[in-house]
Design a protein around this motif. Structure first.
Motif, PDB file in Angstrom:
ATOM      1  N   HIS A  58      -2.106 -11.603  -0.992  1.00 24.93           N
ATOM      2  CA  HIS A  58      -2.341 -11.686  -2.693  1.00 24.93           C
ATOM      3  C   HIS A  58      -2.561 -10.548  -3.215  1.00 24.93           C
ATOM      4  N   THR A  59      -2.506 -10.702  -4.613  1.00 29.44           N
ATOM      5  CA  THR A  59      -2.160  -9.892  -5.271  1.00 29.44           C
ATOM      6  C   THR A  59      -3.012  -9.861  -6.847  1.00 29.44           C
ATOM      7  N   TYR A  60      -3.159  -9.157  -7.162  1.00 30.87           N
ATOM      8  CA  TYR A  60      -4.550 -10.102  -8.830  1.00 30.87           C
ATOM      9  C   TYR A  60      -3.504  -9.471  -9.894  1.00 30.87           C
ATOM     10  N   VAL A  61      -2.033  -9.915  -9.718  1.00 33.39           N
ATOM     11  CA  VAL A  61      -1.271 -10.100 -10.666  1.00 33.39           C
ATOM     12  C   VAL A  61      -1.148 -11.349 -11.289  1.00 33.39           C
ATOM     13  N   PRO A  62      -1.691 -12.045 -12.488  1.00 31.80           N
ATOM     14  CA  PRO A  62      -1.819 -13.017 -13.171  1.00 31.80           C
ATOM     15  C   PRO A  62      -0.679 -14.696 -12.877  1.00 31.80           C
ATOM     16  N   SER A  63       0.486 -13.386 -12.929  1.00 33.64           N
ATOM     17  CA  SER A  63       1.815 -14.510 -12.342  1.00 33.64           C
ATOM     18  C   SER A  63       2.520 -13.897 -13.374  1.00 33.64           C
ATOM     19  N   ILE A  64       4.102 -14.703 -12.507  1.00 31.96           N
ATOM     20  CA  ILE A  64       5.513 -14.255 -12.482  1.00 31.96           C
ATOM     21  C   ILE A  64       5.802 -13.228 -13.609  1.00 31.96           C
ATOM     22  N   HIS A  65       5.094 -13.456 -14.723  1.00 30.23           N
ATOM     23  CA  HIS A  65       5.850 -13.628 -16.282  1.00 30.23           C
ATOM     24  C   HIS A  65       4.721 -12.291 -16.747  1.00 30.23           C
ATOM     25  N   ASP A  66       3.740 -11.811 -16.262  1.00 31.00           N
ATOM     26  CA  ASP A  66       3.152 -11.073 -16.411  1.00 31.00           C
ATOM     27  C   ASP A  66       3.533  -9.814 -15.995  1.00 31.00           C
ATOM     28  N   GLN A  67       5.036  -8.733 -16.252  1.00 31.21           N
ATOM     29  CA  GLN A  67       5.378  -7.427 -15.308  1.00 31.21           C
ATOM     30  C   GLN A  67       4.753  -6.794 -15.705  1.00 31.21           C
ATOM     31  N   SER A  68       4.227  -6.340 -16.548  1.00 28.43           N
ATOM     32  CA  SER A  68       3.358  -5.101 -16.654  1.00 28.43           C
ATOM     33  C   SER A  68       1.836  -5.072 -15.665  1.00 28.43           C
ATOM     34  N   SER A  69       1.506  -6.154 -15.263  1.00 28.13           N
ATOM     35  CA  SER A  69       0.504  -6.053 -14.661  1.00 28.13           C
ATOM     36  C   SER A  69       1.162  -5.821 -13.178  1.00 28.13           C
ATOM     37  N   LEU A  70       2.505  -6.286 -12.770  1.00 31.72           N
ATOM     38  CA  LEU A  70       2.886  -5.682 -11.420  1.00 31.72           C
ATOM     39  C   LEU A  70       3.271  -4.867 -11.012  1.00 31.72           C
ATOM     40  N   GLU A  71       4.101  -4.466 -12.391  1.00 30.09           N
ATOM     41  CA  GLU A  71       4.689  -3.007 -12.129  1.00 30.09           C
ATOM     42  C   GLU A  71       3.459  -1.796 -11.923  1.00 30.09           C
ATOM     43  N   ASN A  72       2.322  -2.117 -12.776  1.00 25.65           N
ATOM     44  CA  ASN A  72       1.306  -1.442 -12.628  1.00 25.65           C
ATOM     45  C   ASN A  72       0.532  -1.702 -11.307  1.00 25.65           C
ATOM     46  N   LEU A  73       0.569  -2.290 -10.251  1.00 19.84           N
ATOM     47  CA  LEU A  73       0.590  -2.342  -8.889  1.00 19.84           C
ATOM     48  C   LEU A  73       1.137  -1.676  -8.105  1.00 19.84           C
ATOM     49  N   LEU A  74       2.649  -1.870  -8.481  1.00 13.40           N
ATOM     50  CA  LEU A  74       3.223  -1.316  -7.667  1.00 13.40           C
ATOM     51  C   LEU A  74       3.649   0.607  -8.292  1.00 13.40           C
ATOM     52  N   GLU A  75       2.956   1.170  -8.961  1.00 13.09           N
ATOM     53  CA  GLU A  75       2.365   2.304 -10.070  1.00 13.09           C
ATOM     54  C   GLU A  75       1.719   2.822  -8.921  1.00 13.09           C
ATOM     55  N   HIS A  76       0.871   2.202  -8.219  1.00  9.53           N
ATOM     56  CA  HIS A  76      -0.399   2.637  -6.614  1.00  9.53           C
ATOM     57  C   HIS A  76       0.595   2.945  -4.987  1.00  9.53           C
ATOM     58  N   ASP A  77       0.805   4.061  -4.331  1.00 10.44           N
ATOM     59  CA  ASP A  77       1.446   3.488  -3.082  1.00 10.44           C
ATOM     60  C   ASP A  77       0.883   2.742  -2.234  1.00 10.44           C
ATOM     61  N   HIS A  78      -0.476   2.413  -2.588  1.00 11.10           N
ATOM     62  CA  HIS A  78      -0.623   1.393  -1.776  1.00 11.10           C
ATOM     63  C   HIS A  78       0.108  -0.007  -2.518  1.00 11.10           C
ATOM     64  N   GLY A  79       0.092  -0.498  -3.414  1.00 13.18           N
ATOM     65  CA  GLY A  79       0.794  -1.587  -3.557  1.00 13.18           C
ATOM     66  C   GLY A  79       1.899  -1.487  -3.395  1.00 13.18           C
ATOM     67  N   LEU A  80       2.576  -0.394  -3.513  1.00 12.90           N
ATOM     68  CA  LEU A  80       4.272  -0.797  -3.658  1.00 12.90           C
ATOM     69  C   LEU A  80       4.350  -0.787  -2.273  1.00 12.90           C
ATOM     70  N   PHE A  81       3.603  -0.083  -1.451  1.00 13.86           N
ATOM     71  CA  PHE A  81       3.706  -0.097   0.226  1.00 13.86           C
ATOM     72  C   PHE A  81       3.303  -1.671   1.247  1.00 13.86           C
ATOM     73  N   SER A  82       2.173  -2.091  -0.164  1.00 10.77           N
ATOM     74  CA  SER A  82       2.306  -3.628   0.545  1.00 10.77           C
ATOM     75  C   SER A  82       3.113  -4.601   0.549  1.00 10.77           C
ATOM     76  N   VAL A  83       4.483  -4.223  -0.938  1.00  8.26           N
ATOM     77  CA  VAL A  83       4.625  -5.376  -0.937  1.00  8.26           C
ATOM     78  C   VAL A  83       5.794  -5.184  -0.083  1.00  8.26           C
ATOM     79  N   LEU A  84       6.423  -3.696  -0.301  1.00 14.43           N
ATOM     80  CA  LEU A  84       7.795  -4.158   0.727  1.00 14.43           C
ATOM     81  C   LEU A  84       7.171  -4.443   2.119  1.00 14.43           C
ATOM     82  N   MET A  85       6.462  -4.038   3.162  1.00 16.89           N
ATOM     83  CA  MET A  85       5.933  -4.602   4.156  1.00 16.89           C
ATOM     84  C   MET A  85       6.082  -5.895   4.276  1.00 16.89           C
TER      85      MET A  85
END
Length: 401
Positions: free
Chosen positions: A68-95
């Motif tokens: 579960h993420t706090y990304v508002p929606s699939i259309h909010d590209q900046s929010s998703l990219e911001n999450l993935l700029e953090h190591d825990h976000g990138l790692f969590s999505v990959l796993m």
């Protein structure tokens, strides 16, 4: 089957990671989802790397779990990219098996697509940002499994090869240039590039050989992520001591008299402690697992058996490879960390090993059980995914003086 949700919050310390791990094991009878914040920083030396290992354990134990993420929606590209700029976000999505937005909508495809894009940006540091930390990751279950900073480019259909120690020195210099260790500390760090590169090569070679597959050495793990993370630590002794007050051995290491000796740089404020914190993490079967399989003791081994197998891997020329001229590399790591006056924590399986190489320097004929700090209580540690090696390397010591 019921569903529970594990929430990642601060503080992110080794102690809090162990508590999260207990929750993961306790909720094994139901599906456990994971909720992560956008921003997450380590509150302890090695704290964030420990949290990443907990995330890996959650993903491995919950093949139907949802991230579960706090990304508002699939259309909010900046929010998703911001999450993935953090190591825990990138790692969590990959796993994670499934990634959902704030409303519970499945955004797995978009999240993984953007995660791979970030892997591309940091593969050779061209897209890395200067700050307090830097990371390089290999996601073996994706097409981005050989980042340029770690591997030579593949030719044709062949896989690339892990870079040698000489080329790995560039990685250390890049880390030193990206993380904020301070100008004088950077100068001393660069004087120690070669031994640090040797350590990284040994540890990453272990992950390449043993962490991408199950213990049979043939069946690929999916997901499988291996990474090296560097972070600058530069704070006063009092501040650092408060951060590690629940870690007696690390507390003593920080206060060790050798830090107050003439080895300490006169040009640096004497109360400051400066380190390069390096973590090497994989999501494989664990350091001792291949050794236990070789000894035909992999079926529910006792904790003493697991500890004995791990100590075997720390000794010179004990190997699960057909090439008997080499061991698992950890012998060399210990020798080099003694030269660098470093500190190490190894967390794998049910075992945590800690060592202060100032107070307890390495010797080839040593009794491992007497040199390492470990908790032998049967229930002291839950079984964790993969292996995590976190090292502190002082950057205000002159090597060999």
């Amino acid at each position: 089957m019921g569903t529970a949700t594990l929430q990642l919050t601060r503080p992110n310390t080794i102690e809090s990671s162990e508590r999260l791990l207990q929750q993961i094991v306790a909720d094994s009878s139901q599906r456990l989802d994971l909720r992560i914040p956008h921003a997450l920083k380590g509150d302890d030396l090695g704290g964030l790397a420990s949290t990443l290992q907990v995330i890996a354990t959650w993903a491995r134990r919950n093949p139907h779990g949802r991230l579960h993420t706090y990304v508002p929606s699939i259309h909010d590209q900046s929010s998703l990219e911001n999450l993935l700029e953090h190591d825990h976000g990138l790692f969590s999505v990959l796993m994670a098996p499934v990634v959902v937005d704030r409303s519970g909508n499945d955004i797995t495809y978009a999240a993984r697509r953007d995660a791979i894009r970030r892997l591309d940006r940091i593969a050779d540091f061209s897209g890395a940002k200067r700050g307090s930390e830097a990371l390089i990751a290999a996601a073996d279950h994706t097409s981005r499994h050989e980042p340029e900073a770690l591997y030579t480019p593949a030719r044709g259909s062949a896989n690339g090869k892990l870079r040698n120690e000489g080329a790995m020195a560039r990685l250390v210099r890049e880390f030193g240039g990206l993380v904020q260790v301070g100008p004088r500390s950077k100068e001393l760090l660069f004087q120690n590039v070669d031994p640090i590169a040797q350590i990284l090569h040994e540890l990453l070679d272990n992950t390449h050989r043993y962490a991408r597959f199950h213990t049979d050495g043939l069946t690929a793990l999916n997901p499988s992520v291996r990474l090296v993370k560097a972070e600058a630590v530069g704070q006063s002794l009092d501040v650092l001591a408060r951060r590690v007050r629940n870690q007696p051995l690390l507390y003593n290491y920080l206060r060790h008299e050798s830090h107050e000796s003439p080895l300490y740089q006169e040009s640096v404020v004497r109360d400051m402690r400066r380190f390069l914190e390096i973590s090497v993490l994989d999501t494989g079967p664990g350091i001792a697992a291949r050794r236990l399989d070789e000894l035909q003791q992999s079926d529910k081994p006792s904790l003493p058996m697991e500890i004995s197998a791990l100590f075997d891997c720390l000794r010179k020329h004990v190997t699960t490879s057909s090439n008997t001229s080499r061991g698992l590399g950890l012998d060399h790591v210990q020798s080099t960390l003694t030269t660098l006056r470093g500190f190490i924590r190894i967390r794998t399986g049910r075992v945590e090993l800690i060592r202060d190489f100032i107070a307890s320097p390495y010797s080839p004929l040593e009794d491992q059980a007497l040199k390492w700090d470990l908790d032998l209580a049967e229930q002291s540690r839950q079984d964790i995914c993969g292996s995590l090696v976190t090292m502190l390397i002082p950057t205000n010591f002159r090597r060999g003086t």
